[in-house]
Design a protein around this motif. Sequence first.
Motif, PDB file in Angstrom:
ATOM      1  N   CYS A 103      31.034  54.055 -12.678  1.00 53.60           N
ATOM      2  CA  CYS A 103      30.318  53.171 -11.745  1.00 53.60           C
ATOM      3  C   CYS A 103      28.835  53.137 -12.057  1.00 53.60           C
ATOM      4  CB  CYS A 103      30.539  53.622 -10.308  1.00 53.60           C
ATOM      5  SG  CYS A 103      32.201  53.360  -9.684  1.00 53.60           S
ATOM      6  N   ARG A 104      28.262  54.301 -12.304  1.00 46.72           N
ATOM      7  CA  ARG A 104      26.830  54.374 -12.609  1.00 46.72           C
ATOM      8  C   ARG A 104      26.517  53.715 -13.946  1.00 46.72           C
ATOM      9  NH1 ARG A 104      24.118  57.188  -8.959  1.00 46.72           N
ATOM     10  NH2 ARG A 104      25.256  58.667  -7.614  1.00 46.72           N
ATOM     11  N   SER A 105      27.409  53.871 -14.920  1.00 48.99           N
ATOM     12  CA  SER A 105      27.193  53.243 -16.217  1.00 48.99           C
ATOM     13  C   SER A 105      27.250  51.726 -16.104  1.00 48.99           C
ATOM     14  CB  SER A 105      28.242  53.741 -17.220  1.00 48.99           C
ATOM     15  OG  SER A 105      27.995  53.236 -18.504  1.00 48.99           O
ATOM     16  N   MET A 106      28.183  51.218 -15.294  1.00 49.38           N
ATOM     17  CA  MET A 106      28.275  49.770 -15.102  1.00 49.38           C
ATOM     18  C   MET A 106      27.022  49.242 -14.415  1.00 49.38           C
ATOM     19  SD  MET A 106      32.324  49.448 -14.088  1.00 49.38           S
ATOM     20  CE  MET A 106      32.309  47.672 -13.892  1.00 49.38           C
ATOM     21  N   LEU A 107      26.500  49.984 -13.447  1.00 50.18           N
ATOM     22  CA  LEU A 107      25.246  49.584 -12.797  1.00 50.18           C
ATOM     23  C   LEU A 107      24.077  49.628 -13.776  1.00 50.18           C
ATOM     24  CD1 LEU A 107      25.451  51.356  -9.321  1.00 50.18           C
ATOM     25  CD2 LEU A 107      25.321  48.890  -9.724  1.00 50.18           C
ATOM     26  N   GLU A 108      24.067  50.665 -14.602  1.00 47.98           N
ATOM     27  CA  GLU A 108      22.967  50.852 -15.548  1.00 47.98           C
ATOM     28  C   GLU A 108      22.873  49.710 -16.545  1.00 47.98           C
ATOM     29  OE1 GLU A 108      21.820  53.939 -19.189  1.00 47.98           O
ATOM     30  OE2 GLU A 108      23.403  54.437 -17.758  1.00 47.98           O
ATOM     31  N   HIS A 109      24.021  49.099 -16.885  1.00 44.31           N
ATOM     32  CA  HIS A 109      24.028  48.077 -17.920  1.00 44.31           C
ATOM     33  C   HIS A 109      24.087  46.661 -17.372  1.00 44.31           C
ATOM     34  CE1 HIS A 109      25.124  51.705 -20.241  1.00 44.31           C
ATOM     35  NE2 HIS A 109      24.375  51.126 -21.146  1.00 44.31           N
ATOM     36  N   VAL A 110      23.738  46.498 -16.105  1.00 44.04           N
ATOM     37  CA  VAL A 110      23.517  45.171 -15.541  1.00 44.04           C
ATOM     38  C   VAL A 110      22.042  44.841 -15.715  1.00 44.04           C
ATOM     39  CG1 VAL A 110      23.486  43.823 -13.416  1.00 44.04           C
ATOM     40  CG2 VAL A 110      25.408  45.362 -13.893  1.00 44.04           C
ATOM     41  N   ASP A 111      21.735  43.599 -16.095  1.00 46.22           N
ATOM     42  CA  ASP A 111      20.331  43.205 -16.241  1.00 46.22           C
ATOM     43  C   ASP A 111      19.578  43.411 -14.939  1.00 46.22           C
ATOM     44  OD1 ASP A 111      20.179  42.494 -18.895  1.00 46.22           O
ATOM     45  OD2 ASP A 111      20.856  40.452 -18.543  1.00 46.22           O
ATOM     46  N   THR A 112      18.433  44.035 -15.026  1.00 44.51           N
ATOM     47  CA  THR A 112      17.609  44.274 -13.838  1.00 44.51           C
ATOM     48  C   THR A 112      16.267  43.554 -13.906  1.00 44.51           C
ATOM     49  OG1 THR A 112      16.719  46.300 -14.855  1.00 44.51           O
ATOM     50  CG2 THR A 112      18.652  46.527 -13.421  1.00 44.51           C
ATOM     51  N   SER A 113      15.886  43.103 -15.101  1.00 48.99           N
ATOM     52  CA  SER A 113      14.590  42.460 -15.253  1.00 48.99           C
ATOM     53  C   SER A 113      14.637  41.017 -14.778  1.00 48.99           C
ATOM     54  CB  SER A 113      14.148  42.498 -16.716  1.00 48.99           C
ATOM     55  OG  SER A 113      12.980  41.723 -16.910  1.00 48.99           O
ATOM     56  N   PRO A 114      13.570  40.512 -14.166  1.00 41.90           N
ATOM     57  CA  PRO A 114      13.541  39.087 -13.813  1.00 41.90           C
ATOM     58  C   PRO A 114      13.321  38.211 -15.044  1.00 41.90           C
ATOM     59  CG  PRO A 114      11.452  40.108 -13.265  1.00 41.90           C
ATOM     60  CD  PRO A 114      12.365  41.220 -13.702  1.00 41.90           C
ATOM     61  N   TYR A 115      13.016  38.830 -16.171  1.00 40.44           N
ATOM     62  CA  TYR A 115      12.760  38.059 -17.385  1.00 40.44           C
ATOM     63  C   TYR A 115      14.016  38.039 -18.260  1.00 40.44           C
ATOM     64  CZ  TYR A 115       7.996  38.793 -15.856  1.00 40.44           C
ATOM     65  OH  TYR A 115       6.851  38.841 -15.109  1.00 40.44           O
ATOM     66  N   PRO A 116      14.354  36.891 -18.801  1.00 40.55           N
ATOM     67  CA  PRO A 116      15.567  36.806 -19.619  1.00 40.55           C
ATOM     68  C   PRO A 116      15.369  37.465 -20.971  1.00 40.55           C
ATOM     69  CG  PRO A 116      14.380  34.732 -19.711  1.00 40.55           C
ATOM     70  CD  PRO A 116      13.648  35.593 -18.708  1.00 40.55           C
ATOM     71  N   ASP A 117      16.505  37.797 -21.607  1.00 45.83           N
ATOM     72  CA  ASP A 117      16.414  38.283 -22.982  1.00 45.83           C
ATOM     73  C   ASP A 117      16.282  37.125 -23.951  1.00 45.83           C
ATOM     74  OD1 ASP A 117      19.251  37.410 -22.975  1.00 45.83           O
ATOM     75  OD2 ASP A 117      19.245  38.361 -24.944  1.00 45.83           O
ATOM     76  N   ALA A 118      16.575  35.905 -23.471  1.00 46.86           N
ATOM     77  CA  ALA A 118      16.620  34.758 -24.364  1.00 46.86           C
ATOM     78  C   ALA A 118      15.221  34.332 -24.794  1.00 46.86           C
ATOM     79  CB  ALA A 118      17.322  33.589 -23.669  1.00 46.86           C
ATOM     80  N   LEU A 119      15.188  33.611 -25.900  1.00 49.36           N
ATOM     81  CA  LEU A 119      13.931  33.062 -26.388  1.00 49.36           C
ATOM     82  C   LEU A 119      13.450  31.959 -25.458  1.00 49.36           C
ATOM     83  CD1 LEU A 119      14.952  32.712 -30.138  1.00 49.36           C
ATOM     84  CD2 LEU A 119      13.453  34.443 -29.180  1.00 49.36           C
ATOM     85  N   ALA A 120      12.151  31.806 -25.401  1.00 53.05           N
ATOM     86  CA  ALA A 120      11.586  30.746 -24.561  1.00 53.05           C
ATOM     87  C   ALA A 120      11.878  29.386 -25.178  1.00 53.05           C
ATOM     88  CB  ALA A 120      10.087  30.949 -24.426  1.00 53.05           C
TER      89      ALA A 120
END
Length: 528
Positions: free
Chosen positions: A511-528
């Motif tokens: 459960c903790r690992s699944m939470l840990e690997h959810v995106d938490t940043s408001p900024y995307p990983d994608a290119l602008a």
Amino acid sequence: MTGKRTNFLLFVTDQQRADHIGAYGNGVVATPNLDALAARGWRFGNAHVATPICMPNRASLMTGRYPSAHGARHNGIPLSLTSNTFVDTLRRAGYRTTLVGKAHLQNMTDIPPSWPVDPACRLPAEARSAPPGRYDQENRNKWLTDDAHGLDYPFYGFEQVDLVDDHSDLVHGDYRRWLRRCHPGAETLIGPEHALPAPEYELTRIHQAWRTRLPEELYPTTYIAERTIEQLRSSAGRGEPFFLQCSFPDPHHPFTPPGRFWDMYRPEDMPLPPSFHAPGEPPPHVRWLHEQRDRGTAVRHTPALFACTEREAREAIALNYGAISHIDEQIGRVLAELRALGLEDDTVVIFTSDHGDYLGEHQLLLKGPIHYRGLTRVPLIWSEPRCAGGGVVEDALLSTIDLATSILDRAGVPRYNGMQGVDLSSWMHPGRVPEAREALMIEEEGQRVILGFQSRIRCRTLLSEGWRMTVYDGAPWGELYDLASDPIEACNRWDDAGARTVRARMMERLCRSMLEHVDTSPYPDALA
């Protein structure tokens, strides 16, 4: 080290178990070049996939992110062209980026994902189309019928690609165009309908293997090595560093090792995996496969896993070994050219695979949503330039997602937002504190309803404390194995009262690992 920026040469095979290399303890298969690479580098013995499915795990390699984060959750879902990849990050940092061989970041067929959308549901407009860009770039039919069809560059960060997609001797892409152009008539040698007779092999009757008429020098594995050597020669003398990925479609099924590699290993000499005749009751989905085989109703001619006989397992292992020895020989040629060009002292060499294969483990063949370690554990060898000797790291829990992070860190190029891996190079430098994991998660999102389940299979696996636990969405049962006392995963402890504490602790960590690997940043990983 010299003052030059470090180059990278990454070898990737398709569907190769970690224990099918001499350096990993296999005493049958001949892999002298990989063994030598491991001897002068670091061999990681507990590296696993982010998911044991080709497209999503290759996308995880490229992004350093789990499938649930990058979105290509199963085959048929392309990696978004807006995704950040470590290759594009290297390119923007001044690296020359090249891929020779298999990509499989987009769908190779015209078949859409098979899990149906509820017709009563209305999809929002943004869900009815993929992100901007072409998602037919690896389409097999277009490569074979339209000479103008090709890739848009940069292709997920690669400035140049010699594409060799699909499997066996039936691959497509730039290889098939080369074959047509330089060896007219050679296409009539490929495929099961043109194969050399091999009636003694049961796998040929179900099209899981055939004895190709293509000679070794025209086989895709050799072509990929030749093109990789040409790319090395092109890179020599340039002022820019390079990242070169050499990606072999073998030893993935169907098994078609060419020439002398077809019968380099005799099926009757192949030892079966220790779990083939393991005592005890298998979990429900494995039992379902065994019952299908025993009733004579198993489907054995498709890419889906099936329960096999002893003979089928021995044949698959022998042919798999032949393909691996062919790959090893070609890797040796590439590494010899790296030395001859004077590039060895400035190049990190890495070897891995996208996932494994059961190859007789628990009487199964091919791959599927059953997370035995033969499927999830992959080879991972990292060789540093000018390294007097490497080492062996057996216990560190490492993942496919770690390669992107590790390559960027080794290149001195900043990571981008959203990366989820650790730097495995921290294990190689005395005095540095390794980025150790207490637990490692493996994801799987299935496309189809199979193995006796009532819905498509969705599961999560956790490796921790020397145990493996797998839970299935909607199933009242699960899997729990003590890998220290039961390395062949024969005794499922899920309902064992003596393992309740371990199971509860593993569930909490999952459960903790699944939470840990959810995106938490408001900024995307994608290119602008």
